[in-house]
Design an enzyme around this catalytic site. Structure first.
Site, PDB file in Angstrom:
ATOM      1  CG  ASP A   1      -2.278   0.802   1.082  1.00 30.55           C
ATOM      2  OD1 ASP A   1      -2.323   1.301  -0.189  1.00 30.55           O
ATOM      3  OD2 ASP A   1      -2.986   0.874   1.786  1.00 30.55           O
TER       4      ASP A   1
ATOM      5  CD  GLU B   1      -0.199   6.223  -3.222  1.00 31.86           C
ATOM      6  OE1 GLU B   1      -0.790   4.943  -3.526  1.00 31.86           O
ATOM      7  OE2 GLU B   1       0.065   6.206  -1.952  1.00 31.86           O
TER       8      GLU B   1
ATOM      9  CG  ASP C   1      -8.414   4.393  -0.291  1.00 35.21           C
ATOM     10  OD1 ASP C   1      -8.103   3.075  -0.418  1.00 35.21           O
ATOM     11  OD2 ASP C   1      -7.715   5.112   0.657  1.00 35.21           O
TER      12      ASP C   1
END
Length: 760
Positions: free
Chosen positions: A415, A418, A482
């Site tokens: 995950d 970024e 998400d």
């Protein structure tokens, strides 16, 4: 970035130098280069060469059908890294220079620099101009924010632009401004987790801008008849990639930047998660796993999200002893049930983690310019960032994961990646912070994926990654981030997947039911069909669980139906995945990618082809009525056998247990004998289902061996239709069947030839 104020004027504080005429040309046949010096004003006498900048444009080729272009103002700047790795191949490059033009040719693609008249550079293939750099196309801009270099490539009438990573806005990029800058922005904004400076057009070519830093695209926006791309600095490098089809472009592009590898058979099954902030322990997890088995829903992977570790200590890679006192025993118990296990990780080390002090002492975290450790409190209190430019840090991080693999974990959800700072930081290897913003995720996923390959073997490695950039397709699988639990978000999620497919990524998944919020049962059931007809399928949410019985009994039936359907299609999906590995063709294919000759499908972003032959049109409504675009020919519903002809839009009615799932005409579809697991011999008992075979049909169907190397233990079936008879020959030693409509003929193991008469 926009430099102009309308068509005639520049923005305040902006000056731009454009090439207006060719000053000199130099061909180097040995190096395979063509260098052009372009004057930025018309030279009528010697005096005009004074105080007049030259632009240097160098053309070369790393592979047949690919032209590299470097546009340069000043060449003395210190090189900045990292750069995208480009795989070069032997290529025959020819150059020709005369008074009219300078031409470099590679494969069918040529770049022609005109030496007379206004500035013009044409990229040509198979007798036509694909695109051109026209007057005011190339340019070096001086702005209040520093120097920039831009290029503008012409767009033809009706030409469409696709790709640029996983973008959730309109699938066709014309009219948009796109910044290639990784950000954690969800799926409902112009930001994206996976930014790729590469696009494909309906005119049969692609463009890859080879800069890891921010690349700004103006797609038929600043100049409505051109696509502009720009980067900060004094030079710009890009590649024009020949087709003629979008598949050909992706094949050449992934040859340059890396092909997606084979992924394990088990990864195609259903993944179930704890969800994010829900409360869970082994008893809870076991109730989920047992509940799926009791309801006859096959499960392949169980995923433990963030709170398998203790709060504030992400990541320390230690199971929370309060809820998982016996992780080794627990994993062993799940392995006995035939499950694989995935655990969540990220590349951040919270200050409370015992690993933080160790990483600081050894210099494994990103540093600030004053020598300290970069930290912030967003996400994890006092977190630092593992510096993967330091080989020792990458090895240290991998060693922590290796202990989990030895414990019984099979894969990782990588995950984040970024939110990478660019101001006031220093990377171990001196990398430029602007370039590392997008490139960081490449090193992160590479570290984890290569560990999995080393421990589990090639073809057995799989991630569930969120962030990526160019080349990230080498480290699958990626999921869509998400999203919200709504029909609108379901549709934007699909648009993101289609754009990512047009950017060279072969596998893709998403959170079934949406991540944020509690999905209405209708949303969840419609999303189940979509998710289980994607390349990879995961049930995951934020604050609520996604087990089907949490919604209603019908959701259980829908989950069972589509999970088992997908498992029965593994012989077909496995064969389609060969195209991912060999050619870079994604499993989920936008209409324009699979059927580029059908202009009616160029704008369609609510459906796709799963592999070459199955058209999937998710239903984005609780209502039964939905529309599907049917291409030319007679297509057959895989679910009920109804036929529909195209090309046209068709309105159909579908309950929650159905959707438009159409088989392409002239298809031989291999369907497996089992629908309860991924772990079976896909060729044993396979049924070859025949759909609208044309007279004279002649094809070879390959059913791969699950998890075997390319060519190992495959079963091949040669299928021919002559008149009203279909003849199949095979060297397979397993049982197999032929089916046309309701007619089925079964053949014993070792049968080398079978026949089936077609009903008139």
């Amino acid at each position: 970035m926009k430099f102009t104020d309308g068509y005639w004027q520049l923005r305040p504080g902006v000056e731009v130098l454009h090439p207006v005429e060719v000053d000199d040309v130099r061909a180097d046949p040995e190096a395979g280069t063509l260098t052009v010096w372009a004057a930025t004003k018309h030279v009528r006498g010697r005096g005009d060469t004074l105080n007049a900048p030259l632009l240097t444009l160098t053309y070369s080729s790393p592979a047949a059908g690919v032209v590299k272009v470097r546009v340069e103002h000043w060449a003395g700047a210190r090189p900045r890294h990292p750069e995208f790795a480009i795989r070069r191949s032997d290529v025959a490059v020819t150059t020709h220079v005369d008074d009219e033009a300078a031409v470099l040719t590679t494969g069918d693609l040529s770049v022609r620099v005109h030496r007379t008249g206004p500035w013009r550079v044409d990229f040509e293939s198979r007798g036509k101009v694909l695109t051109s750099s026209l007057p005011k196309g190339s340019g070096v801009a001086t702005t209040p924010d520093g120097p920039f270099v831009h290029e503008q490539l012409a767009l033809g009438v009706g030409e469409k632009v696709y790709g640029m990573g996983e973008r959730f806005g309109p699938f066709v990029k014309n009219g948009q401004t796109v910044d290639i800058w990784n950000a954690d922005g969800g799926t409902s904004s112009e930001q994206a987790y996976k930014n790729v400076p590469f696009y494909v057009t309906s005119a049969g070519y692609g463009v890859f801008v080879a800069h890891p830093e921010l690349v700004s695209f103006e797609v038929a926006s600043e100049m409505v008849e051109r696509t502009q791309f720009s980067v900060a600095g004094e030079h710009l490098e890009y590649y024009v990639i020949d087709g003629p089809t979008p598949k050909d472009v992706l094949e050449r592009y992934t040859a340059l930047t890396g092909r997606p590898p084979q992924v394990p058979a088990w990864s195609y099954g259903l993944w179930l998660s704890t969800s994010f902030t829900t409360s869970y322990d082994e008893k809870t997890v076991s109730s989920f796993i047992d509940g799926m088995a009791e309801r006859d829903i096959p499960l392949s992977v169980f995923h433990f999200d963030c709170f398998w570790m203790r709060e504030y200590q992400w990541c320390d890679f230690e199971w929370d002893p309060r809820t998982f006192p016996d992780p080794e025993g627990m994993l062993a118990r799940y392995k006995e049930k035939g499950l694989r296990v995935c655990v969540w990780i990220n590349s951040y080390i919270g200050q409370k983690s015992a690993l933080f002090a160790e990483a600081v002492e050894k210099g494994y975290l990103l540093r600030t310019t004053d020598g300290g450790v970069w930290q912030w409190d967003l996400w994890q209190a006092g977190m630092g960032l593992v510096d993967f430019t330091n080989p020792a840090a990458a090895a240290w991080y991998a060693s922590k994961l290796e202990a989990l693999l030895d414990m019984g974990v099979d894969c990782f959800k990588t995950d984040f990646g970024e939110r990478i700072p660019v101001d006031g930081v220093v990377w171990h290897d001196g990398s430029d912070p602007q370039k590392m913003r997008n490139y960081y995720t490449h090193l992160y996923n590479q570290t984890v994926f290569e560990l999995l390959e080393r421990k589990r073997g090639k073809g057995q490695a799989a991630l569930f990654a969120r962030s990526a950039t160019a080349g990230g397709q080498q480290y699958p699988v990626h999921w869509g981030g998400d999203n919200d639990s709504t029909f609108v978000s379901m549709a934007e999620t699909l648009r993101g997947g289609l754009s990512l497919a047009m950017s060279g990524f072969g596998y893709w998944s998403h959170d079934i039911g949406g991540f944020e919020g509690d999905p209405d049962p209708a949303v969840f059931k419609r999303w189940l069909a979509f998710g289980l007809l994607s390349s990879h399928s995961r049930l995951h949410g934020s604050s609520s669980v996604r087990v089907p019985w949490a919604f209603d009994d019908e959701a259980v039936d829908v989950a069972r139906r589509f999970t088992r359907l997908k498992l029965s299609l593994l012989p077909y999906l496995g064969a389609a995945a060969r195209d991912v590995v060999r050619h870079g063709t994604p499993l989920m294919r936008p209409m324009v990618l699979e059927l580029p000759e059908d202009r009616g499908g160029w704008d369609v972003d609510t459906q796709y082809l799963l592999g070459p032959s199955l058209l999937v049109a998710p239903v984005f409504s609780a209502e039964r009525e939905t529309a599907v675009y049917v291409p030319e020919g007679t297509w057959t519903s895989l679910l009920d056998g109804e036929v529909v002809t195209g090309p046209r839009w068709v309105t159909q009615r579908h309950g929650f247990d159905s959707l438009p799932l159409l088989v392409r005409p002239d298809t031989v579809l291999p369907v497996g004998a089992r629908d309860d697991t991924t772990d079976y011999d896909w060729a044993d008992g396979v049924t070859l289902q025949l759909f609208e075979l044309a007279d004279g049909h002649d094809s070879t169907v390959v059913v791969p061996a699950a998890d075997a190397g390319v060519g190992a233990s495959d079963a091949e079936f040669h299928v021919r239709r002559t008149g009203d008879e279909v003849v199949v020959t095979t060297t397979s030693d397993r049982a197999w069947s032929l089916r046309s409509g309701d007619r089925v003929v079964r053949f014993e193991p070792g049968t080398a030839e079978g026949r089936l008469g077609l009903a008139r």
